[in-house]
Write a protein that holds these residues in place. Structure first.
Motif, PDB file in Angstrom:
ATOM      1  N   ALA A 117      82.058  38.516  88.956  1.00  0.00           N
ATOM      2  CA  ALA A 117      82.369  37.635  87.823  1.00  0.00           C
ATOM      3  C   ALA A 117      81.307  37.706  86.743  1.00  0.00           C
ATOM      4  O   ALA A 117      81.615  37.628  85.539  1.00  0.00           O
ATOM      5  N   TYR A 118      80.058  37.851  87.138  1.00  0.00           N
ATOM      6  CA  TYR A 118      78.967  37.853  86.155  1.00  0.00           C
ATOM      7  C   TYR A 118      78.428  39.258  85.895  1.00  0.00           C
ATOM      8  O   TYR A 118      77.419  39.419  85.199  1.00  0.00           O
ATOM      9  N   ASP A 119      79.101  40.291  86.454  1.00  0.00           N
ATOM     10  CA  ASP A 119      78.780  41.686  86.184  1.00  0.00           C
ATOM     11  C   ASP A 119      77.322  42.010  86.485  1.00  0.00           C
ATOM     12  O   ASP A 119      76.576  42.523  85.643  1.00  0.00           O
ATOM     13  N   VAL A 120      76.910  41.688  87.690  1.00  0.00           N
ATOM     14  CA  VAL A 120      75.557  41.998  88.148  1.00  0.00           C
ATOM     15  C   VAL A 120      75.660  42.616  89.534  1.00  0.00           C
ATOM     16  O   VAL A 120      76.674  42.416  90.249  1.00  0.00           O
ATOM     17  N   PRO A 121      74.636  43.343  89.976  1.00  0.00           N
ATOM     18  CA  PRO A 121      74.663  43.853  91.351  1.00  0.00           C
ATOM     19  C   PRO A 121      74.634  42.703  92.355  1.00  0.00           C
ATOM     20  O   PRO A 121      74.096  41.630  92.073  1.00  0.00           O
ATOM     21  N   GLU A 122      75.215  42.948  93.513  1.00  0.00           N
ATOM     22  CA  GLU A 122      75.255  41.902  94.533  1.00  0.00           C
ATOM     23  C   GLU A 122      73.857  41.503  94.977  1.00  0.00           C
ATOM     24  O   GLU A 122      73.639  40.374  95.406  1.00  0.00           O
ATOM     25  N   ALA A 123      72.910  42.424  94.831  1.00  0.00           N
ATOM     26  CA  ALA A 123      71.529  42.110  95.212  1.00  0.00           C
ATOM     27  C   ALA A 123      70.915  41.058  94.289  1.00  0.00           C
ATOM     28  O   ALA A 123      69.909  40.414  94.652  1.00  0.00           O
ATOM     29  N   ASP A 124      71.473  40.892  93.089  1.00  0.00           N
ATOM     30  CA  ASP A 124      70.955  39.890  92.150  1.00  0.00           C
ATOM     31  C   ASP A 124      71.562  38.512  92.379  1.00  0.00           C
ATOM     32  O   ASP A 124      71.307  37.589  91.599  1.00  0.00           O
ATOM     33  N   VAL A 125      72.361  38.375  93.429  1.00  0.00           N
ATOM     34  CA  VAL A 125      72.937  37.072  93.773  1.00  0.00           C
ATOM     35  C   VAL A 125      72.286  36.623  95.078  1.00  0.00           C
ATOM     36  O   VAL A 125      72.585  37.157  96.150  1.00  0.00           O
ATOM     37  N   ALA A 126      71.381  35.653  94.973  1.00  0.00           N
ATOM     38  CA  ALA A 126      70.658  35.159  96.153  1.00  0.00           C
ATOM     39  C   ALA A 126      71.393  33.951  96.708  1.00  0.00           C
ATOM     40  O   ALA A 126      71.882  33.090  95.958  1.00  0.00           O
ATOM     41  N   SER A 127      71.474  33.875  98.011  1.00  0.00           N
ATOM     42  CA  SER A 127      72.134  32.750  98.670  1.00  0.00           C
ATOM     43  C   SER A 127      71.170  32.120  99.655  1.00  0.00           C
ATOM     44  O   SER A 127      70.453  32.809 100.383  1.00  0.00           O
ATOM     45  N   THR A 128      71.155  30.810  99.680  1.00  0.00           N
ATOM     46  CA  THR A 128      70.294  30.057 100.585  1.00  0.00           C
ATOM     47  C   THR A 128      71.070  28.872 101.125  1.00  0.00           C
ATOM     48  O   THR A 128      72.052  28.417 100.516  1.00  0.00           O
ATOM     49  N   PHE A 129      70.609  28.392 102.259  1.00  0.00           N
ATOM     50  CA  PHE A 129      71.196  27.187 102.843  1.00  0.00           C
ATOM     51  C   PHE A 129      70.104  26.142 102.984  1.00  0.00           C
ATOM     52  O   PHE A 129      69.008  26.442 103.470  1.00  0.00           O
ATOM     53  N   ILE A 130      70.395  24.939 102.540  1.00  0.00           N
ATOM     54  CA  ILE A 130      69.428  23.849 102.596  1.00  0.00           C
ATOM     55  C   ILE A 130      69.999  22.746 103.465  1.00  0.00           C
ATOM     56  O   ILE A 130      71.106  22.241 103.213  1.00  0.00           O
ATOM     57  N   GLY A 131      69.257  22.375 104.477  1.00  0.00           N
ATOM     58  CA  GLY A 131      69.701  21.317 105.372  1.00  0.00           C
ATOM     59  C   GLY A 131      69.369  19.942 104.814  1.00  0.00           C
ATOM     60  O   GLY A 131      68.395  19.766 104.077  1.00  0.00           O
TER      61      GLY A 131
END
Length: 372
Positions: A117-131
């Motif tokens: 959607a934002y036309d960037v490499p998947e490596a530029d999308v960071a995902s984290t989980f916060i408890g």
């Protein structure tokens, strides 16, 4: 500036005075209504707690030129989580997306969708989980810090001013500032993050600073209260508020201008979300603390002080002396003899003199003619 300086001089000398303490019940009623509204907003509308307090998944898209929020909402909806994402811009090239806790498959799907959607490499999308436990720890530590702060402030103010009334009024004013600031967050719906908590704890010191400045002037004006019988304790306290009014305004302006720049320029225009979280708390807290030091803290401490027997006796004595003085002046004016009116015949000699002068001037040419 000249007019402000002139106003400050007039307020300091007492030539001009605003009735802050005289209308204390009005100001305290208004403050109570605002606090009640803040509590109702928090109770019924609620606080928009950040992911740090509620827990969930967070995605950060970096290096994108597209800062629109709708593509992120569409991606989360396509994954089929049934959740409403919180999308905010971070700086000028990043987008932050927050959702409730997602499974591993959903997390991978959202990452891929955001990258496309934002036309960037998947490596530029960071995902984290916060408890949510981390946010609970922050909340607990903040409450403990607030409790310790209140206890220490109560002890210090009671010792410094030698008056539990002033310490109590300062704490009530402090709680008023906190509740109103939290109410503003509930009203505008901005996200409450750890940065917001830091901002709330910061305004505690600023609120006490304004209150202590005014209370110190009140103590200076009333330290020899029993030795004078011209003004009551409430009137001397009102004089102290007026004497420090211009100083409070100047201090507030110099503090609000840079914070306002951070809030309106850095946060709203440049899109720095972290700055917005702390700047709103600082801006509202500084403004409210200045107002409460004038309209809440001092009027409340006057009400508490007037519960003392010594203050009540001194107030009654001053008012009684003032009443007797007024009655004496009124009786003296009534007993003064009226000034006699000037008789009308007093103007006759002046008139005859003037007439004689004219007759003499008219007869003089005749005598000159007789000599000829």
């Amino acid at each position: 500036m000249t007019r402000l300086s002139q106003l400050g001089n007039e307020l300091h000398t007492g030539n001009r005075s605003f009735p802050f303490v005289e209308r204390r019940r009005t100001w305290l009623t208004v403050a109570a209504v605002l606090v009640l509204l803040s509590v109702l907003l928090v109770a019924f509308k609620g606080i928009n707690a950040g992911i740090e307090f509620t827990g969930g998944s967070q995605f950060t898209v970096t290096g994108t030129q597209n800062l629109e929020e709708q593509p992120a909402h569409d991606v989360v909806a396509e994954v089929g989580t049934g959740q409403v994402a919180r999308v905010t811009t971070v700086g000028s090239t990043s987008v932050r997306v927050q959702t409730e806790e997602l499974t591993t498959e959903q997390t991978d799907a959202v990452r891929q969708g955001l990258a496309e959607a934002y036309d960037v490499p998947e490596a530029d999308v960071a995902s984290t989980f916060i408890g949510p436990s981390w946010g609970q720890d922050i909340t607990r530590q903040a409450l403990v810090g607030l409790l310790v702060f209140v206890v220490l402030v109560t002890i210090v103010l009671s010792v410094y001013f030698r008056s539990w009334q002033m310490a109590g009024a300062a704490l009530v004013s402090l709680i008023n500032d906190l509740l109103l600031t939290v109410g503003v967050y509930a009203l505008v719906g901005w996200e409450v993050t750890p940065a917001t908590v830091i901002g709330l704890l910061t305004i505690l010191g600023y609120s006490l600073y304004d209150t202590v400045v005014v209370f110190d002037k009140v103590r200076e004006n009333t330290q020899d209260l029993d030795e004078q019988h011209e003004r009551t304790y409430a009137e001397l306290s009102n004089l102290a508020v007026n004497q420090t009014l211009v100083r409070s305004i100047n201090t507030s302006l110099t503090s609000l201008l840079p914070v306002g720049s951070i809030l309106f320029v850095g946060a709203l225009l440049l899109g720095a979300g972290t700055l917005r979280d702390i700047a709103l708390a600082l801006f509202v807290g500084m403004f409210v603390s200045t107002v409460s030091s004038v309209f809440v803290a001092t009027p409340l401490q006057v009400i508490l002080q007037q519960r003392s027997e010594d203050i009540r006796q001194h107030t009654d004595d001053v008012l009684e002396r003032r009443r007797r003085r007024t009655a004496k002046d009124t009786a003296a004016v009534a007993a003064a003899p009226a000034a006699p009116a000037a008789p009308a015949a007093a103007a006759a000699p002046e008139e005859s003199t003037v007439a004689g002068t004219h007759r003499g001037q008219a007869a003089q040419p005749k005598r000159r003619k007789g000599r000829r």
